[in-house]
Design an enzyme around this catalytic site. Structure first.
Site, short mmCIF file in Angstrom:
data_model
loop_
_atom_site.label_atom_id
_atom_site.label_comp_id
_atom_site.label_asym_id
_atom_site.label_seq_id
_atom_site.Cartn_x
_atom_site.Cartn_y
_atom_site.Cartn_z
N SER A 1 13.39 -36.43 -0.61
CA SER A 1 14.72 -35.87 -0.36
C SER A 1 15.31 -36.41 0.95
O SER A 1 16.52 -36.33 1.18
CB SER A 1 14.66 -34.33 -0.32
OG SER A 1 13.97 -33.89 0.84
N HIS B 1 -18.14 -47.92 -8.70
CA HIS B 1 -16.88 -48.54 -8.29
C HIS B 1 -16.80 -50.04 -8.54
O HIS B 1 -15.70 -50.62 -8.54
CB HIS B 1 -16.69 -48.28 -6.79
CG HIS B 1 -15.27 -48.13 -6.36
ND1 HIS B 1 -14.23 -48.82 -6.94
CD2 HIS B 1 -14.70 -47.34 -5.41
CE1 HIS B 1 -13.09 -48.48 -6.36
NE2 HIS B 1 -13.34 -47.59 -5.43
N SER C 1 -3.11 -51.98 -4.41
CA SER C 1 -3.46 -52.76 -5.60
C SER C 1 -2.92 -54.19 -5.54
O SER C 1 -1.79 -54.42 -5.12
CB SER C 1 -2.92 -52.06 -6.84
OG SER C 1 -3.16 -52.85 -7.99
N SER D 1 -7.22 -43.29 0.53
CA SER D 1 -6.77 -43.83 -0.74
C SER D 1 -5.90 -42.81 -1.46
O SER D 1 -6.29 -41.65 -1.59
CB SER D 1 -7.98 -44.18 -1.63
OG SER D 1 -7.56 -44.81 -2.82
N GLN D 2 -4.72 -43.25 -1.86
CA GLN D 2 -3.89 -42.41 -2.71
C GLN D 2 -4.20 -42.75 -4.16
O GLN D 2 -4.02 -43.89 -4.58
CB GLN D 2 -2.39 -42.64 -2.45
CG GLN D 2 -1.55 -41.82 -3.40
CD GLN D 2 -0.05 -42.07 -3.31
OE1 GLN D 2 0.69 -41.50 -4.06
NE2 GLN D 2 0.38 -42.92 -2.39
N SER E 1 9.27 -42.69 1.83
CA SER E 1 8.15 -42.90 0.91
C SER E 1 7.13 -41.78 1.09
O SER E 1 6.64 -41.55 2.20
CB SER E 1 7.49 -44.24 1.23
OG SER E 1 6.12 -44.22 0.90
N PRO E 2 6.78 -41.04 0.02
CA PRO E 2 5.77 -39.99 0.14
C PRO E 2 4.44 -40.50 0.69
O PRO E 2 3.80 -39.85 1.52
CB PRO E 2 5.62 -39.46 -1.29
CG PRO E 2 6.91 -39.78 -1.94
CD PRO E 2 7.36 -41.08 -1.33
N ASP E 3 4.03 -41.70 0.24
CA ASP E 3 2.75 -42.23 0.71
C ASP E 3 2.78 -42.52 2.20
O ASP E 3 1.87 -42.14 2.94
CB ASP E 3 2.39 -43.51 -0.05
CG ASP E 3 1.08 -44.10 0.46
OD1 ASP E 3 0.02 -43.53 0.13
OD2 ASP E 3 1.11 -45.09 1.21
N TYR F 1 -19.51 -54.54 -3.04
CA TYR F 1 -20.32 -53.67 -3.90
C TYR F 1 -21.74 -54.19 -4.15
O TYR F 1 -22.71 -53.56 -3.75
CB TYR F 1 -19.60 -53.46 -5.25
CG TYR F 1 -18.25 -52.81 -5.07
CD1 TYR F 1 -18.12 -51.52 -4.60
CD2 TYR F 1 -17.08 -53.50 -5.37
CE1 TYR F 1 -16.88 -50.92 -4.42
CE2 TYR F 1 -15.82 -52.93 -5.20
CZ TYR F 1 -15.74 -51.63 -4.72
OH TYR F 1 -14.52 -51.05 -4.54
N PRO G 1 -16.75 -42.90 -6.17
CA PRO G 1 -15.91 -41.72 -5.99
C PRO G 1 -16.22 -40.64 -7.04
O PRO G 1 -16.82 -40.92 -8.08
CB PRO G 1 -14.49 -42.26 -6.19
CG PRO G 1 -14.61 -43.75 -6.14
CD PRO G 1 -15.99 -44.05 -6.63
N SER H 1 -6.08 -48.27 0.72
CA SER H 1 -6.26 -49.20 -0.38
C SER H 1 -4.94 -49.45 -1.12
O SER H 1 -4.19 -48.51 -1.37
CB SER H 1 -7.30 -48.61 -1.34
OG SER H 1 -7.62 -49.51 -2.35
#
Length: 630
Positions: free
Chosen positions: A429, A348, A461, A559-560, A433-435, A112, A125, A459
């Site tokens: 279902s 950011h 964490s 990025s989610q 994993s959704p991601d 940054y 963002p 990204s």
């Protein structure tokens, strides 16, 4: 940021679950966060051999066999016993022992503060909130007043250290970023910027800044007894601001903050030579946050509405519209249009998306409550208008910034895709994993568009560790490429395609787990490189290798940022020939924002969005067809 917020607040315990795409849920528990802060583990330095092996594996789908042979030779030299790799690793481990977090300062600088690109679009963002149906400008003022009250309610948790602590698998997560987003601001420098957090001083700020028609005002948001202004009081003060800023021909001083950092740094020093200007700039910098009351944009079709609003949140729409109605260095700017468009943009450097969306969720929840606080009958002083003395030189700087911003605005293509066919419940279902499922859809969409794969950044964490920021998951793998190639291959059986998808998702989940547990590739390689820059006369060959440049050129920057609010975050591409993609998976739909530069002939945000929608539908059809035959 790889975290899906699915919190459910209870009045007593405020226990709020959140899934960080690991087998264990993240929960928020009401207790003082600073109690746990000191006990958080330090970010580990991963084993050198592990990182180097995984780095080579990540290159396999991206480079030729010949290039791979060359890179392996360089890696063998780097890993030679007693050689340069071991020396750098030992230096990095020494730094880790001596500091709270071996990465955080480097990351802030490298990612940054050292960057000389504009913050608008390149690093800051935007967040698009659902459209508000405001009847008139009084509706805009009332909405803004409630929003301000909601942020102040969030701030009360920060000030009293009662913000619920987040846990993952029984372990507390670092809450430091939550304490960096209010009352902070980026300050331009000639070669490197700084971030100042004014909340930590002896007299923390008690005002916000409000900007309307390019004119900035100081709005004190606390009564003399320390209580926050009520919604009614805030409404009255915003009306005063509105009525004393009706002229729309004022110089847009704020647009200076959108320029390249070196250019803005010089203009900044020029601007604050004047005492009045300096005091006005300091008042903006010290404010708790900024509220931008935007002029309405031209009407567009419902289909185009969210594209335009996402662009408005990222850059304001250009000098003719609202780009001058910002102070892009301010960490937090809430944007409220007269036409009901609303959202925010944030600088950011101090924090990732997760604290921001938690704040947004809190504010949205707060705004749904009915106001029960009685408004004191005390007359409030007129909010102070901030004055700027515009010299010919400053006027010239403003004109340059306008031109540059208009070029950037015209270059950025923004597409919001509201995928309504299904949401995160569908992959769950199938115990997927959704991601990871969405990441494979992105891989498939890109492959179908270009007939090749590309380096992909997701990204994740690192908040399991003290002062943890982010790690990168490299989503393009040998397994993801095998799946994308097979998907449209008529010679492959559907069951084989589904098995390859499942394997690719499994590998992605493994990489995700390693990343959030401090065992990623990207930041370790950065650390070794930074040590080399500090300690050596020249960089090791492995960092000068063409393959290293190829692998770091992330054409897909993803990025989610999950939120329980039906919003979407958007960000610009990381590279000139790439895409920026954010997504928020809800139960039954997924919000995507895709950006690309118009100046690149190879990229097209609209086409990629269409390929993405088709890929998500085809993957659903595949799984359903295979499950029927089993």
């Amino acid at each position: 940021m790889l975290c899906v917020l699915t919190r459910t607040a209870t009045r007593t315990g405020l226990v709020k679950p959140c899934r960080l795409l690991s087998p264990l849920p993240v929960v928020q528990i009401s207790e003082r966060p600073l109690v746990h802060q000191e006990s958080l583990p330090k970010l580990p330095v991963p084993p050198l051999q592990q990182t180097c092996s995984r780095y080579l594996a990540s290159l396999e789908p991206l480079i030729s066999a010949e290039e791979m042979t060359h890179t392996r030779e360089l890696m063998d030299e780097f890993l030679r016993p007693g050689g340069i790799g071991e020396r750098l690793q030992k230096s990095l481990e020494r730094r880790a022992r001596k500091t709270e977090n071996w990465l955080s300062d480097w990351w802030m600088q490298w990612s940054y503060l050292d960057s000389r690109m504009p913050v608008a679009m390149y690093t800051s963002p935007g967040v698009v909130l659902p459209k508000m149906h405001l009847q008139d400008r009084q509706g805009q003022m009332r909405f803004a007043a409630k929003l301000i009250a909601g942020v102040l309610d969030f701030k009360s948790m920060i000030d009293s250290h009662t913000l619920p602590v987040e846990y993952l698998g029984g372990k507390p997560l670092c809450m430091d970023q939550y304490y960096q987003v209010l009352s902070s601001c980026r300050i331009p420098g000639p070669k490197r910027d700084t971030v100042v957090n004014y909340a930590v001083g002896k007299t923390p700020p008690t005002h916000i800044t409000v900007v309307h028609n390019f004119q900035f005002f100081v709005l004190d948001v606390y009564n003399s007894d320390g209580s926050p202004l009520t919604v009614d009081q805030l409404y009255v003060q915003l009306e005063k601001i509105w009525n004393s800023s009706l002229q729309s021909n004022k110089e847009p001083v704020g647009i200076l903050t959108s320029n390249h950092r070196n250019t803005w740094g010089k203009a900044y020093n020029n601007l604050i030579k004047d005492k009045t200007n300096k005091e006005s700039v300091r008042a903006i910098q010290k404010s708790i946050f900024t509220v931008c009351l935007d002029a309405p944009k031209p009407r567009v079709s419902d289909e185009m509405y969210f594209n335009k609003v996402a662009a408005q949140m990222l850059h304001g729409g250009g000098s003719r519209w609202n780009s001058g109605n910002r102070w892009f260095d301010k960490t937090l700017q809430f944007i409220i249009g007269e036409d009901g468009s609303c959202g925010l943009t944030y600088e950011h450097a101090p924090a990732e998306g997760l604290p921001i969306v938690f704040l947004v969720d809190h504010v949205v929840d707060y705004m749904k409550r009915s106001e029960m606080v009685r408004t004191p009958m005390i007359p409030l002083a007129m909010p102070q208008k901030l004055r700027f003395n515009i010299t010919p030189e400053i006027k010239k700087d403003i004109e340059k910034a306008k031109q540059n911003m208009n070029i950037m605005v015209n270059d950025l293509d923004v597409r919001v895709l509201n995928f309504t066919h299904y949401g995160r419940k569908f992959p769950r279902s199938y115990k997927m994993s959704p991601d990871a499922f969405i990441q494979m859809a992105l891989q498939l969409a890109y492959y179908r568009m270009y007939q090749t794969c590309c380096p992909t950044y997701e990204s994740a964490s690192l908040r399991m560790f003290k002062l943890g920021r982010t790690e990168a998951i490299r989503s393009t793998t040998t397994e993801s490429l095998q799946f994308t190639k097979a998907m449209d291959d008529p010679s492959k059986q559907k069951s084989e395609k589904a098995a390859l998808l499942e394997e690719a998702i499994k590998v992605h989940r493994k990489h995700t787990h390693m990343a959030i547990h401090g065992q990623g590739i990207e930041r370790h390689m950065l650390g070794l490189r930074m040590i080399a820059i500090e300690d050596l006369t020249s960089l090791p060959d492995i960092f000068m290798d063409t393959s290293f440049a190829v692998a770091s050129h992330f054409n897909l920057y993803t990025s989610q940022v999950g939120s329980k609010t039906d919003c979407v975050m958007c960000l610009g591409p990381m590279v000139p020939d790439g895409y920026g993609i954010c997504y928020n998976p809800m139960d039954d739909h997924i919000n995507f924002a895709v950006t690309a530069f118009n100046s690149c002939e190879e990229t097209n945000a609209t086409r990629l969005s269409q390929f993405l929608e088709d890929s998500l539908l085809d993957m659903k059809t595949l799984l359903e067809q295979v499950s029927k035959t089993q």
